[in-house]
Design a protein around this motif. Structure first.
Motif, short mmCIF file in Angstrom:
data_model
loop_
_atom_site.label_atom_id
_atom_site.label_comp_id
_atom_site.label_asym_id
_atom_site.label_seq_id
_atom_site.Cartn_x
_atom_site.Cartn_y
_atom_site.Cartn_z
N LEU A 224 0.84 -1.25 0.12
CA LEU A 224 -0.06 0.05 0.04
C LEU A 224 0.95 1.19 0.17
N LEU A 225 0.57 2.05 -1.10
CA LEU A 225 1.61 3.18 -1.25
C LEU A 225 0.82 4.52 -0.86
N GLU A 226 -0.68 4.59 -0.93
CA GLU A 226 -1.10 5.77 -0.76
C GLU A 226 -2.62 5.30 -0.29
N ILE A 227 -3.14 5.99 0.86
CA ILE A 227 -4.42 5.68 1.40
C ILE A 227 -5.03 7.10 1.39
N ASP A 228 -6.33 7.06 0.82
CA ASP A 228 -6.98 8.53 0.58
C ASP A 228 -6.01 9.60 0.13
N GLY A 229 -5.29 9.28 -0.77
CA GLY A 229 -4.31 10.17 -1.02
C GLY A 229 -3.21 10.66 -0.23
N ARG A 230 -2.93 10.05 0.84
CA ARG A 230 -2.00 10.10 1.59
C ARG A 230 -1.07 9.16 1.83
N PRO A 231 0.28 9.28 2.28
CA PRO A 231 1.19 8.09 2.45
C PRO A 231 0.53 7.09 3.21
N ALA A 232 0.74 5.81 2.84
CA ALA A 232 0.02 4.73 3.75
C ALA A 232 0.45 4.58 5.01
N LEU A 233 1.77 4.92 5.04
CA LEU A 233 2.57 4.60 6.46
C LEU A 233 2.15 5.71 7.32
N ASP A 234 1.86 6.70 6.96
CA ASP A 234 1.44 7.80 7.90
C ASP A 234 0.12 7.48 8.45
N VAL A 235 -0.85 6.92 7.54
CA VAL A 235 -2.29 6.63 7.75
C VAL A 235 -2.44 5.61 8.74
N LEU A 236 -1.44 4.55 8.53
CA LEU A 236 -1.28 3.48 9.77
C LEU A 236 -0.81 3.96 11.17
N LEU A 237 0.24 4.75 11.20
CA LEU A 237 0.82 5.39 12.44
C LEU A 237 -0.33 6.12 12.96
N GLU A 238 -1.11 6.83 12.11
CA GLU A 238 -2.22 7.62 12.74
C GLU A 238 -3.58 6.80 13.34
N ASP A 239 -3.87 5.75 12.58
CA ASP A 239 -4.85 5.15 13.06
C ASP A 239 -4.70 4.14 14.11
N ALA A 240 -3.37 3.68 14.15
CA ALA A 240 -2.99 2.86 15.29
C ALA A 240 -2.58 3.15 16.38
N GLY A 241 -2.40 4.51 16.23
CA GLY A 241 -1.76 5.41 17.57
C GLY A 241 -0.35 4.94 17.75
N ILE A 242 0.36 4.87 16.67
CA ILE A 242 1.90 4.30 17.03
C ILE A 242 2.66 5.51 16.82
N SER A 243 3.59 5.82 17.66
CA SER A 243 4.82 6.82 17.75
C SER A 243 6.05 6.38 17.76
N LEU A 244 6.74 6.86 16.42
CA LEU A 244 8.02 6.17 16.16
C LEU A 244 9.15 6.79 17.27
N ASP A 245 8.57 7.60 18.15
CA ASP A 245 9.44 8.23 19.13
C ASP A 245 9.80 7.06 20.18
N LYS A 246 8.99 5.95 20.06
CA LYS A 246 8.96 5.15 21.29
C LYS A 246 9.21 4.02 20.54
N PRO A 247 10.36 3.33 19.72
CA PRO A 247 10.55 2.12 19.03
C PRO A 247 9.96 0.89 19.54
N LYS A 248 10.24 0.50 20.91
CA LYS A 248 9.75 -0.65 21.42
C LYS A 248 8.43 -0.83 21.51
N GLU A 249 7.75 0.18 21.93
CA GLU A 249 6.32 0.23 22.14
C GLU A 249 5.53 0.32 20.61
N ALA A 250 6.18 0.93 19.64
CA ALA A 250 5.67 0.86 18.41
C ALA A 250 5.66 -0.51 17.79
N MET A 251 6.96 -1.26 17.96
CA MET A 251 6.86 -2.43 17.53
C MET A 251 5.85 -3.37 18.10
N GLN A 252 5.66 -3.26 19.21
CA GLN A 252 4.45 -4.12 19.79
C GLN A 252 3.34 -3.82 19.25
#
Length: 427
Positions: A224-252
């Motif tokens: 998936l490259l774009e979702i609703d015209g936005r970068p797919a990874l950005d949408v994933l992080l937003e919807d799943a509540g994932i912050s890359l500032d906390k790598p260990k929690e982000a991976m879980q």
């Protein structure tokens, strides 16, 4: 209508378990409400017995010579009415009183369609499949196209040992089997049913969407490259509540996140209760593409596909399981019942009983291996929910590596199918 005899047992020695099952079946066949002359047997075993599959089939078929046809497979767990057997040696059998001219057992060496010259037209089919078979999803879709309704139900075998399927008919072998034993590995097998074998089937989802329904606007293969015209990874992080500032929690959180996909043009994706509809197939996220801000999933994806990121949710799964059982009961029970029938069904002792007025002769439940046991809070909790919601009906099934309904292979779902009263059914 006659109820389908069924039985289940666990024992370290398969022959002892088989003996217990056979005793239960014979006792039921002597009862007035149960079918005395069934011809089709469904056999499910846990993978502890997989190495003994041939011996088990030969033993039960020899002890029940009136059962001319057998179908079944192996699971990491098996199910029966009100009970689940996980990580222990067990087997379950149900004997179906279906008119012989209204079903066909099929396998890879005797594919569905072999009986068409005899005037048999498959309408629905119970399917067992080996998950290691190449392009198994495409084979399921093609098999569905051979039926009049396009509706399949069943699942992918799941085993930590030998992955086996049972398929045998008539005098030992289906035409075309040659010296085949009735125990198969690879491909698809099962039973096709004719128009006069009415069934009702429902899919229950085990995942809950995290965000709103979205559309894939750019994809490449399974990325998936774009979702609703936005970068797919950005949408994933937003919807799943994932912050890359906390790598260990982000991976879980990332490991716990999946994606629900719906083909373009399919009907409702998310119901009002925030439960996925039956058109949604859930797939794993298998990687990220930071350079392109993409998300790789375990499925080929087309632009225009609707999707929602999701996670497994036990409470949502319980609610949805109760919902499909209620839908089945509502479909079976007419709005207006005769007084004596309504009174019988309303009695406390009948609420969980296999009263013939309910119109259910037997049921098959195929659930994801990841749903049973602890996921629902306690041993056998999932099947106890089914019993409370549907009633004390004959039921067998298995815990699969993927569930089959219509022309889809699902994940994290349950597929509940009931056989209805048929005027043509034998006793």
């Amino acid at each position: 209508m006659k109820l389908f005899p069924f039985a289940h047992a666990t024992h370290p020695d398969w022959s002892m378990a088989a003996g217990l099952v056979l005793a239960q079946l014979r006792a039921q066949m002597a009862l007035r409400d149960y079918a005395a002359n069934p011809t089709l047997g469904l056999l499910y075993i846990t993978d502890h017995y997989a190495v003994h599959a041939q011996d088990i089939l030969e033993h039960v078929s020899a002890e029940l010579p009136e059962i001319t046809d057998w179908s079944g497979t192996v699971g990491v767990g098996i199910a029966s009415n009100n009970v689940e057997y996980f990580d222990e040696p067990a087997l379950a059998v149900m004997l179906c009183a279906v008119p012989p001219h209204q079903y066909r057992v099929f396998s890879g060496v005797a594919p569905l369609g072999v009986g068409e010259g005899m005037g048999f037209q498959p309408h629905t089919a119970l399917v067992h499949a080996d998950p290691t078979t190449p392009d198994v999803g495409e084979l399921v879709d093609e098999l569905a196209s051979r039926t009049a309704t396009g509706y399949l139900f069943g699942g992918l075998a799941a085993s930590r040992a030998d992955t086996v399927q049972f398929a045998i008919s008539g005098n030992g072998n289906i035409k075309g089997h040659g010296k085949a034993s009735g125990v198969f590995r690879g491909g698809l097998s099962g039973v096709a049913f004719g128009e006069d074998v009415p069934v009702v089937s429902r899919v229950t989802q085990g995942c809950q969407p995290l965000g709103e329904q979205r559309t894939v606007t750019k994809a490449e293969g399974n990325v998936l490259l774009e979702i609703d015209g936005r970068p797919a990874l950005d949408v994933l992080l937003e919807d799943a509540g994932i912050s890359l500032d906390k790598p260990k929690e982000a991976m879980q959180l990332l490991r716990a996140t999946l994606v629900g996909l719906t083909a373009p043009g399919a009907e409702a994706v998310v119901e009002r209760a925030r439960i996925f509809g039956s058109d949604v197939v859930v797939r794993h996220i298998i990687g990220l593409d930071p350079a392109r801000h993409g998300v790789a999933v375990a499925s080929q994806v087309q632009e225009g596909t609707r999707m929602a990121f999701c996670r497994r949710n036990a409470q949502a799964a319980k609610a949805d399981l109760v919902r499909i059982c209620a839908e089945i009961r509502e479909e079976l029970e007419p709005e207006e019942l005769e007084v004596h029938v309504a009174s019988a069904l309303a009695a406390p002792e009948a609420q969980a009983g296999p009263h013939v007025a309910r119109g259910i002769a037997g049921a098959i439940y195929v659930s994801c291996a990841g749903r049973g046991g602890p996921h629902f809070g306690s041993p056998s909790a999932e099947l106890q929910i089914v019993r409370r919601a549907l009633g004390d009906v004959p039921l067998v099934g298995f815990f699969a590596g993927g569930e089959i309904a219509r022309h889809h292979v699902y994940g994290y779902t349950g597929v509940l199918t009931v056989f209805l009263e048929s005027p043509a059914a034998g006793g």
